[in-house]
Design a protein around this motif. Sequence first.
Motif, PDB file in Angstrom:
ATOM      1  N   GLY A  86       7.629  31.789  88.456  1.00 20.79           N
ATOM      2  CA  GLY A  86       7.666  30.793  89.527  1.00 20.79           C
ATOM      3  C   GLY A  86       7.218  29.412  89.079  1.00 20.79           C
ATOM      4  O   GLY A  86       6.571  28.684  89.847  1.00 20.79           O
ATOM      5  N   VAL A  87       7.566  29.026  87.846  1.00 21.33           N
ATOM      6  CA  VAL A  87       7.170  27.705  87.348  1.00 21.33           C
ATOM      7  C   VAL A  87       7.931  26.602  88.081  1.00 21.33           C
ATOM      8  O   VAL A  87       8.974  26.849  88.688  1.00 21.33           O
ATOM      9  N   ASP A  88       7.397  25.391  88.010  1.00 24.35           N
ATOM     10  CA  ASP A  88       8.069  24.243  88.635  1.00 24.35           C
ATOM     11  C   ASP A  88       9.177  23.720  87.733  1.00 24.35           C
ATOM     12  O   ASP A  88      10.236  23.334  88.206  1.00 24.35           O
ATOM     13  N   ILE A  89       8.882  23.682  86.421  1.00 29.02           N
ATOM     14  CA  ILE A  89       9.833  23.077  85.492  1.00 29.02           C
ATOM     15  C   ILE A  89      10.032  23.993  84.284  1.00 29.02           C
ATOM     16  O   ILE A  89       9.048  24.487  83.706  1.00 29.02           O
TER      17      ILE A  89
ATOM     18  N   GLY B   9      15.093  26.333  92.770  1.00 28.07           N
ATOM     19  CA  GLY B   9      14.267  25.133  92.920  1.00 28.07           C
ATOM     20  C   GLY B   9      13.590  24.721  91.624  1.00 28.07           C
ATOM     21  O   GLY B   9      12.870  23.723  91.585  1.00 28.07           O
ATOM     22  N   ILE B  10      13.789  25.506  90.559  1.00 28.20           N
ATOM     23  CA  ILE B  10      13.171  25.167  89.268  1.00 28.20           C
ATOM     24  C   ILE B  10      13.935  24.005  88.655  1.00 28.20           C
ATOM     25  O   ILE B  10      15.166  24.000  88.623  1.00 28.20           O
ATOM     26  N   ARG B  11      13.202  23.016  88.171  1.00 28.51           N
ATOM     27  CA  ARG B  11      13.842  21.882  87.510  1.00 28.51           C
ATOM     28  C   ARG B  11      13.961  22.225  86.029  1.00 28.51           C
ATOM     29  O   ARG B  11      13.069  22.840  85.444  1.00 28.51           O
ATOM     30  N   TYR B  12      15.075  21.792  85.429  1.00 24.61           N
ATOM     31  CA  TYR B  12      15.455  22.286  84.108  1.00 24.61           C
ATOM     32  C   TYR B  12      15.626  21.133  83.115  1.00 24.61           C
ATOM     33  O   TYR B  12      16.396  20.206  83.348  1.00 24.61           O
ATOM     34  N   TYR B  13      14.866  21.215  81.999  1.00 19.25           N
ATOM     35  CA  TYR B  13      14.889  20.181  80.944  1.00 19.25           C
ATOM     36  C   TYR B  13      15.185  20.856  79.599  1.00 19.25           C
ATOM     37  O   TYR B  13      14.242  21.122  78.834  1.00 19.25           O
TER      38      TYR B  13
END
Length: 351
Positions: A83-86, A104-108
């Motif tokens: 459940g990480v944010d990014i 909802g996870i942002r991906y880099y």
Amino acid sequence: MGLRFIFMLTRNDRTVADAEQHLETALAEGVHHIGFKDVGLPLNHLKKLNHSIKTGGATSYLEVVSLDRDSEIRSAKAAIEIGVDILMGGTHVEAVLPLLEGTGIRYYPFPGKVAGHPSVLEGSTEEIVASARQLASHEGVHGLDLLAYRSSGDIEALMSAVCQAIDKPVIMAGSICDKNRIATVRTAGAAGFTIGTAALDGAYPETETDLRSQLRAIMRDLAEVNNHVSDVPAKNLVASFAKFEETWSPRIAGRINDMLLKLVKLKGEFVWHYHTVEDELFFVHRGKMLMKFRDRDEVVNEGEFIIVPHGVEHCPVALSDICEVMLLEPGTTLNTGNATDERTVNELVQI
Ligand code: NI
């Protein structure tokens, strides 16, 4: 927006065993972006770690270390379960994007070709920029994680080229270890950077090597690089008034552009005067003040204020033995205005 510091609970690309303890230190120091890797600790441990990051009010980051497609898919699934944010890192975007949809996870992800462990960024600047453009064109890619200091070419040129090529945030990861590199990363136009090993090993340039001192040094340097230095402590009126005894002699307690905040102790009656251009605000901090005007008198009680417009004749009088007043007025204001007596103060003392 300023450059963002992401503290990685990792050493040599592995999450450290005592991550939870370091996390406590980081949260206590006000670090708001905290990451870890999916290597080094079991999944249930990472879940707990992530929970602690989030309940501590910080944003959580998981950086994927896996390099082959299957393990990268496993890492992405782990990120979702944790459940990480990014989610940072990884190169198999086509495989990961469908998994992240709706989470909802942002991906880099990483632009370019990444190999080895600890990871190394391979390829020319042109190849990495082309990869960055391609990745950033995906709607589900929110930014990029560039292993700039793990490449062998012109690192500054690479960072600038990638930041300019895309209109999404770029985080510089890996081997940021001093203020110069933080400044270089900012000049290149990055949105953030990660530091893990350098802080945990006490290798960031600072006399003290414990993690608390290391994090403080990084945040101090970052504030300078970001031009976000805020040496502005709160001031206490009671303590400020206690610093002087003299009456009718305003002290400068602060500046607001061209305005001065002054503290003055009144005793008895002052002198009739007016100010040609300056308006004056009198706030009674302690005691009671009478403001005499030519047509009437006005009592100003503790906690009340009165604004005397320029040109209006006035004469303040202390109704209590000593009346403590905070003044807000232009810096050019002379206490006795158009009048002069032995209480005229030309040079004010700062407290
Ligand atoms: Ni006045």
